[in-house]
Design a protein around this motif. Structure first.
Motif, PDB file in Angstrom:
ATOM      1  N   ARG A  99     -20.943 -53.734  14.056  1.00 50.78           N
ATOM      2  CA  ARG A  99     -21.022 -53.593  15.519  1.00 50.78           C
ATOM      3  C   ARG A  99     -20.486 -52.235  15.963  1.00 50.78           C
ATOM      4  O   ARG A  99     -21.100 -51.556  16.795  1.00 50.78           O
ATOM      5  CB  ARG A  99     -20.244 -54.706  16.210  1.00 50.78           C
ATOM      6  N   ARG A 100     -19.345 -51.826  15.423  1.00 51.51           N
ATOM      7  CA  ARG A 100     -18.751 -50.551  15.829  1.00 51.51           C
ATOM      8  C   ARG A 100     -19.643 -49.380  15.462  1.00 51.51           C
ATOM      9  O   ARG A 100     -19.809 -48.423  16.242  1.00 51.51           O
ATOM     10  CB  ARG A 100     -17.373 -50.372  15.191  1.00 51.51           C
ATOM     11  N   GLN A 103     -22.641 -49.322  17.859  1.00 52.82           N
ATOM     12  CA  GLN A 103     -22.226 -48.859  19.180  1.00 52.82           C
ATOM     13  C   GLN A 103     -21.979 -47.361  19.194  1.00 52.82           C
ATOM     14  O   GLN A 103     -22.374 -46.655  20.128  1.00 52.82           O
ATOM     15  CB  GLN A 103     -20.972 -49.620  19.620  1.00 52.82           C
ATOM     16  N   GLN A 107     -24.056 -44.636  21.415  1.00 53.75           N
ATOM     17  CA  GLN A 107     -23.308 -43.750  22.313  1.00 53.75           C
ATOM     18  C   GLN A 107     -23.707 -42.297  22.082  1.00 53.75           C
ATOM     19  O   GLN A 107     -23.935 -41.539  23.031  1.00 53.75           O
ATOM     20  CB  GLN A 107     -21.802 -43.917  22.084  1.00 53.75           C
ATOM     21  N   ASP A 122     -26.776 -54.812  20.406  1.00 58.44           N
ATOM     22  CA  ASP A 122     -25.528 -55.349  19.879  1.00 58.44           C
ATOM     23  C   ASP A 122     -25.900 -56.302  18.744  1.00 58.44           C
ATOM     24  O   ASP A 122     -27.076 -56.624  18.545  1.00 58.44           O
ATOM     25  CB  ASP A 122     -24.749 -56.077  20.972  1.00 58.44           C
TER      26      ASP A 122
END
Length: 266
Positions: A99-100, A103, A107, A122
């Motif tokens: 997930r990180r 993300q 970004q 997600d």
């Protein structure tokens, strides 16, 4: 303050090996009147799902995007004896990192005006995307900006203990083993058909296999086996489970390639 590393270094981590307790568990996979081994036709190797393809497409992004280092826990995991245990170990060792990483990539794409037609997805439990007729995959890639009841699962995934499924079962001389190979695939194939999506995966305590569904004829492309505990480094990058699931998220984020003919699912 946590050290900064490249996204590539972050995704080269791997979890500790999982063992299985044998307690006379059934080796049969989930059955349903809606899907079965008969639904699966020919299976082929998804040859382009490899580290070379990823580095060709995303090497610059992976090497030049930084992320706060968070190491995968190295505490010895409990062995598993059922699918629930595998889901629990996945949550402990892997899901946060996937997930990180996703993300952070989205970004960076947004900040550099490179998101294009992608959707910033997600990743989480299957019930975080819309459920069709009560069928729930183990995991989902989904658009978090949409209402949960309406957002499709862009690449459903399912967990199976290694005694229930392996890509090695594909060429088994035992018809029952070959049937279980196709039975598990038929479950993911059904989820993919429900969501009109091209991608999915199967994960065991030993391996990850990504799945591409080129059409609705029952043909499937299966990636080479990616060992659960695979690790690498930026100098010699390897296909790890978290890198592969990050890449599957990148594929699923592109609406031009992630959905089968017929448009977005209703």
């Amino acid at each position: 303050m946590a050290a900064q590393v490249s996204l590539l270094a972050y995704l080269q981590q791997g979890p500790p090996t999982l063992s299985v307790i044998s307690q006379g568990q059934t080796h049969d996979n989930t059955t349903s009147s809606k899907y079965g081994a008969r639904d699966i036709g020919e299976t082929y190797t998804w040859n382009s799902f490899n580290i070379g393809t990823i580095m060709s497409q995303y090497g610059h992004h992976l090497r030049n995007t930084s992320i706060h280092l968070e190491t995968i826990p190295n505490s010895p995991p409990q062995p598993i004896n059922a699918e629930a245990g595998l889901r629990s170990r996945f949550d402990t060792y892997l899901i946060r990192h996937i997930r990180r990483a996703m993300q952070r990539s989205f970004q960076e794409f947004q900040a550099s005006d490179q998101l294009g037609q992608r959707t910033a997805l997600d990743f989480g439990e299957g019930n975080l995307a819309c459920l069709k007729h009560g069928y729930t995959p183990d995991t989902a890639y989904f658009d978090p900006l949409l209402v949960a009841q309406t957002r499709p699962n862009r690449a459903p995934g399912d967990f199976k203990p290694s005694y229930k499924w392996s890509r090695d079962f594909e060429n088994s001389p035992n018809p029952a083993t070959e049937r279980q190979f196709k039975q598990a695939l038929s479950q993911v194939n059904f989820y993919m058909r429900q969501n009109n999506t091209r991608y999915g995966f199967l994960l065991t305590n030993r391996e990850l296999v990504a799945i591409q569904k080129p059409d609705n004829t029952g043909r499937l492309l299966l990636s080479p086996q990616i060992p659960w505990e695979a690790q690498g480094n930026p100098a010699q990058p390897q296909m790890t489970v978290i890198l592969a699931l990050w890449y599957l998220g990148m594929l699923a984020s592109d609406p031009q390639g992630s959905y089968l003919a017929g448009g977005l699912p209703a």
